[in-house]
Write a protein that holds these residues in place. Sequence first.
Motif, PDB file in Angstrom:
ATOM      1  N   GLY A 129       0.866  -1.447   0.182  1.00  0.00           N
ATOM      2  CA  GLY A 129       0.009  -0.184  -0.164  1.00  0.00           C
ATOM      3  C   GLY A 129       0.715   1.231   0.003  1.00  0.00           C
ATOM      4  N   THR A 130       1.872   1.220   0.808  1.00  0.00           N
ATOM      5  CA  THR A 130       2.745   2.360   0.876  1.00  0.00           C
ATOM      6  C   THR A 130       3.840   2.440  -0.035  1.00  0.00           C
ATOM      7  OG1 THR A 130       3.802   1.414   2.962  1.00  0.00           O
ATOM      8  CG2 THR A 130       2.126   3.028   3.380  1.00  0.00           C
ATOM      9  N   PHE A 159      -0.676   4.862  -1.055  1.00  0.00           N
ATOM     10  CA  PHE A 159      -1.290   5.151   0.342  1.00  0.00           C
ATOM     11  C   PHE A 159      -0.430   5.313   1.363  1.00  0.00           C
ATOM     12  CE2 PHE A 159      -4.202   1.671  -1.516  1.00  0.00           C
ATOM     13  CZ  PHE A 159      -5.067   2.277  -1.823  1.00  0.00           C
ATOM     14  N   GLN A 192      -5.355   0.752   4.179  1.00  0.00           N
ATOM     15  CA  GLN A 192      -6.238   0.923   2.915  1.00  0.00           C
ATOM     16  C   GLN A 192      -6.422  -0.049   1.918  1.00  0.00           C
ATOM     17  OE1 GLN A 192      -4.073   3.415   3.775  1.00  0.00           O
ATOM     18  NE2 GLN A 192      -4.944   5.370   3.512  1.00  0.00           N
ATOM     19  N   THR A 217      -6.784  -3.650   0.576  1.00  0.00           N
ATOM     20  CA  THR A 217      -7.787  -4.875   0.723  1.00  0.00           C
ATOM     21  C   THR A 217      -7.260  -6.039   0.137  1.00  0.00           C
ATOM     22  OG1 THR A 217      -8.524  -4.427  -1.959  1.00  0.00           O
ATOM     23  CG2 THR A 217      -9.337  -2.751  -0.225  1.00  0.00           C
ATOM     24  N   GLN A 263      -0.939  -2.073  11.167  1.00  0.00           N
ATOM     25  CA  GLN A 263      -2.326  -1.978  10.999  1.00  0.00           C
ATOM     26  C   GLN A 263      -3.047  -1.264  12.323  1.00  0.00           C
ATOM     27  OE1 GLN A 263      -3.845  -5.957   9.910  1.00  0.00           O
ATOM     28  NE2 GLN A 263      -2.669  -6.077   8.173  1.00  0.00           N
ATOM     29  N   LYS A 301      -3.967   3.482  13.286  1.00  0.00           N
ATOM     30  CA  LYS A 301      -4.609   4.899  13.714  1.00  0.00           C
ATOM     31  C   LYS A 301      -4.822   4.661  15.048  1.00  0.00           C
ATOM     32  CE  LYS A 301      -7.104   4.948   9.244  1.00  0.00           C
ATOM     33  NZ  LYS A 301      -6.163   6.183   8.776  1.00  0.00           N
TER      34      LYS A 301
END
Length: 257
Positions: A44-45, A50, A55, A57, A140, A143
Motif C-alpha cells: 500500500g505504501t 497510500f 487502505q 484490501t 495495521q 490509527k
Amino acid sequence: MNTKNIKALKGQRPIVATTAYDAVLAKLADQSGIDLLLVGDSVGTTQLGFDSTVQVTLEMMLHHTAAVTRINPKALVVADMPFGYSFDDYETIFNASRRLIQEGGASAVKIEGGLKLAPTIQRLVDSGIPVLGHIGLMPQQIKILGGYRKFGKTEVEKKSLIEDARALEAAGCFGIIGEMIEAELTRKLTETINIPLIGIGSGSHCDGQILVSNDLLGFSTEKLPSFVQTFGEVSKAVSKGFEDYKKAVLGRNYPSE
Ligand code: KIV
C-alpha cells in the motif's frame, strides 16, 4: 522452501527475508537466494501511494500475491492478511486465508496480533493453513497508535510480548515477525520460543531479518525508517535511465536510422 525448512533454520543460520509485490522483483530476489518472500500489505505504501497499510484490501493482496507466485519462486511465499480481517469472525478470516492460498498461490499467511488472536490462529493451523505471526509494532494499528515507535521498553510491554510470542508458538505458528522490539527483549524472545523470530528494526539477536525490498534496495522516494540499511541505489539508477532516455529522444539520438 516450505514452512518446515524455515522452522529448521532456527539455530542453524539466519533466515533472509524480504518483501515482494510483483513478478520482476520476486524473480530477482528469488534468484539471489532469499529464503522467504512476504507479499506485505506494505504494498500500500511502497507501490500504491497510500499513506498507511490500512487502505489495502483483500483483492489488492490477491492481485499482488498472484503476481509473485506466478514466477514459481523457490522461496517460501507468505501473503499478508489485510486490515480488518484478523478480528472478524472465524469464517471471514478462514475464507480470506483460503483465497490467499488457493487464488493467490501463497504457501502461508501472515497475521498481525498476539495472545488475543491465538485461538483463531490455532483453528487456521488445524485447518491446514500455515501462519506466520507478527508482534511488536503492528502497522495495521496505526490509527490507534498515532505513530510508529519501539515496543518492549516497559515491564508491562515486555511481559505481554513474551506472552504473545509463547501463545503464537503454542497456536502452531511456524515463525513470528518481531517489528521494532527492543534488542534485549528480542534476545530473550529468541531464546524463549522454539520457532524462528524474524526481526525488522529489532536488533541483531533474531533468528533472521526481514526488510522491505524497496527500502533495502534504495528504491524509494520516502524517508526511510532509522533502522534501515540500504544495499542498493535503485532510485538513482532509475532516475538516470529516465534522464538518459529523455536526452536521447530530445537530441534525436534515439531511435537510430
Ligand atoms: O507488510 C510488510 O511489509 C510487513 C513487514 C514490515 C514485515 O509486515
